[in-house]
Design a protein around this motif. Structure first.
Motif, mmCIF file in Angstrom:
data_model
loop_
_atom_site.group_PDB
_atom_site.id
_atom_site.type_symbol
_atom_site.label_atom_id
_atom_site.label_comp_id
_atom_site.label_asym_id
_atom_site.label_seq_id
_atom_site.Cartn_x
_atom_site.Cartn_y
_atom_site.Cartn_z
ATOM 1 N N PHE A 110 120.213 69.478 -5.072
ATOM 2 C CA PHE A 110 119.314 69.508 -3.904
ATOM 3 C C PHE A 110 118.930 68.088 -3.518
ATOM 4 O O PHE A 110 118.997 67.169 -4.337
ATOM 5 C CB PHE A 110 118.088 70.401 -4.142
ATOM 6 N N SER A 111 118.511 67.962 -2.253
ATOM 7 C CA SER A 111 118.420 66.597 -1.717
ATOM 8 C C SER A 111 117.395 65.707 -2.440
ATOM 9 O O SER A 111 117.632 64.533 -2.640
ATOM 10 C CB SER A 111 118.139 66.642 -0.218
ATOM 11 N N SER B 185 122.920 61.247 -8.160
ATOM 12 C CA SER B 185 123.353 61.610 -6.807
ATOM 13 C C SER B 185 124.876 61.532 -6.669
ATOM 14 O O SER B 185 125.408 61.599 -5.580
ATOM 15 C CB SER B 185 122.659 60.730 -5.761
#
Ligand code: PFF
Length: 453
Positions: A299-300, A126
């Motif tokens: 993407f999340s 992340s």
């Protein structure tokens, strides 16, 4: 006395385990990086050709040899043809040797995967593409950490094998493979929506033969063997666990087909990322580990899926290692009369020592090189481009010329399956002429290129 063999409880178990060995590092990790290094489409085409013309006929042969002899590769020749010379069993010895080497180098890459699982859990995916891309570089600079990770992997493999086939392979593979497939397909769809997808498709499917070098041809052949797990004897050991009513040719065609589709899927996953984020296609062994974390940063849910992806990749690597390990252990048990536990312990020690050599190839042994190649690449090329094709050649000659036609037909042809009747002459042609012919040609090319180029 021949030990009664454990049998796979269901056919599904075998199929899932076979997919497990197919859906492995060879497809996800090795295929994309070789394709990247060897110029794309033409290499892919050649690889598919070698799978069909050489890998598949030999895969079928290995399974057959195991099933009819109920032995490991070393003992299988004498059992199949009692008058066979003892030299045939040497070929088995080479297969065992290749398995041990591959186990050790596979353990290093499996160790990388463990590292990515841990890094993923700690949030590495992340922190943006820049950071994610560097995880592999910094790992490859840490020799000791790689040794540690490889030993964890080997210990785990040895423990599972020491506990027996059924408990080990089936339980793991059955549970994880479907999840892995779903994650993979979802990721491929995501990858194909990226801006670099068109270039990636062109790279993968538009064959530019001007990019094909002699080395690429050899790599394509070697990889066809590696990805189908052929040339190690592992598939002979596997065949010996097959139930009597399983049709070997059907199994072989299925396994090779699925395996090839999975490789293509891996290409569709990796190359859109390569072209969207300017990763170097010819990066080599780090390619998968450079690209995937980048994708997970886009993407999340990515970081979470990333962890799931690497866990699945790890389980498949473990499942392949189990197959290899089991092949060697069954040899030590049958031929050297060792106990399962004793054989597993010894093998894990030997592979660990060898794993240290490949793990340190990017650090302490960085300067040990032949030409451009470091120890890791030398390991890789010697085993995959030489050793396993030699075993494959031997098996094709044995099955093509030494085993009687009656015996072959008995194993190959299943009265209930018309396709096996039709396939028999084709397989016979492939195993007698096409596969050995291509293999000999490849060896000559290799010798020629290594002397003159
Ligand atoms: N076929 C596996 C792969 O593609 O990663 C490697 C392998 C597994 C080779 C099991 C041999 C084997 F017995």
């Amino acid at each position: 006395m021949r030990a009664a063999r454990a049998r796979f409880s269901t056919r599904l178990g075998f199929i899932m385990a076979a997919i497990g060995s197919g859906l492995s590092l060879g497809n996800l990790w090795r295929f994309p990086y070789l394709t990247g290094q060897n110029g794309g489409g033409a290499f892919v085409l050649l690889y598919v050709f070698f799978v069909a013309a050489v890998g598949l006929p030999i895969l079928i042969s290995e399974l057959m040899l195991g099933k009819l002899s109920q032995r490991n590769l070393v003992g299988s020749f004498k059992e199949a043809v009692p008058s066979a010379s003892k030299y045939w069993s040497w070929l088995g010895g080479i297969g065992i040797f290749a398995s041990v080497l591959v186990l050790s180098y596979y353990a290093v890459v499996s160790g990388w995967v463990i590292h990515f699982v841990v890094q993923g859990i700690m949030g590495a995916f992340s922190q943006g593409p820049e950071h994610a891309g560097h995880v592999i570089d910094s790992l490859r600079e840490k020799g000791l950490l790689q040794v540690l990770l490889a030993s964890v992997h080997l210990m785990l493999t040895a423990t599972i094998v020491a506990a027996g086939v059924r408990n080990g392979i089936e339980r793991w593979a059955r549970f994880f493979m479907p999840i892995y497939l779903v994650v993979l397909v979802a990721l491929v769809m995501h990858s194909l929506l990226m801006p670099g997808a068109t270039k990636a498709l062109r790279f993968l499917f538009y064959p530019d033969f001007s990019k094909l070098t002699g080395n690429a041809v050899i790599e394509a052949l070697g990889h066809a063997f590696f990805t189908l797990s052929v040339g190690f004897g592992a598939m002979v050991a596997y065949g010996s666990y097959l139930k009597k009513d399983v049709s070997v040719p059907t199994e072989g065609v299925f396994v090779a087909g699925v395996d090839t589709l999975l490789s293509i899927l891996a290409g569709l996953l990796v190359f859109p990322i390569v072209y969207s984020f300017n990763v170097q296609a010819g990066l080599g062994p780090s390619l998968l580990f450079k690209t995937m974390p980048v994708l997970f940063g886009t993407f999340s849910l990515g970081p979470l899926i990333g962890v799931a992806f690497f866990i699945c990749l790890y389980v498949s690597a473990l499942s392949s290692s189990i197959v290899l390990f089991e092949g060697v252990v069954s040899y030590l048990m049958d031929e050297k009369k060792m106990k399962r536990k004793q054989a597993s312990t010894m093998l894990s020690m030997v592979t660990l020592v060898l794993a240290i050599i490949s793990a340190l190839s990017s650090t302490a042994f960085r300067d040990v090189r032949i030409g451009e190649r470091g120890l890791f690449e030398i390991f890789d090329q010697v085993i995959i481009n030489w050793t396993i094709p030699v075993v494959g050649l031997g098996i094709s000659i044995f099955m093509g010329w030494r085993l009687t036609d009656g015996r072959k037909q008995e194993e190959f042809v299943d009265e209930n399956s018309l396709s096996s009747v039709r396939l028999f002459p084709t397989w016979q042609l492939a195993i007698r002429w096409i596969a050995p012919g291509l293999l000999i040609l490849m060896f000559l090319i290799q010798i020629f290129t290594s002397i003159f180029i």
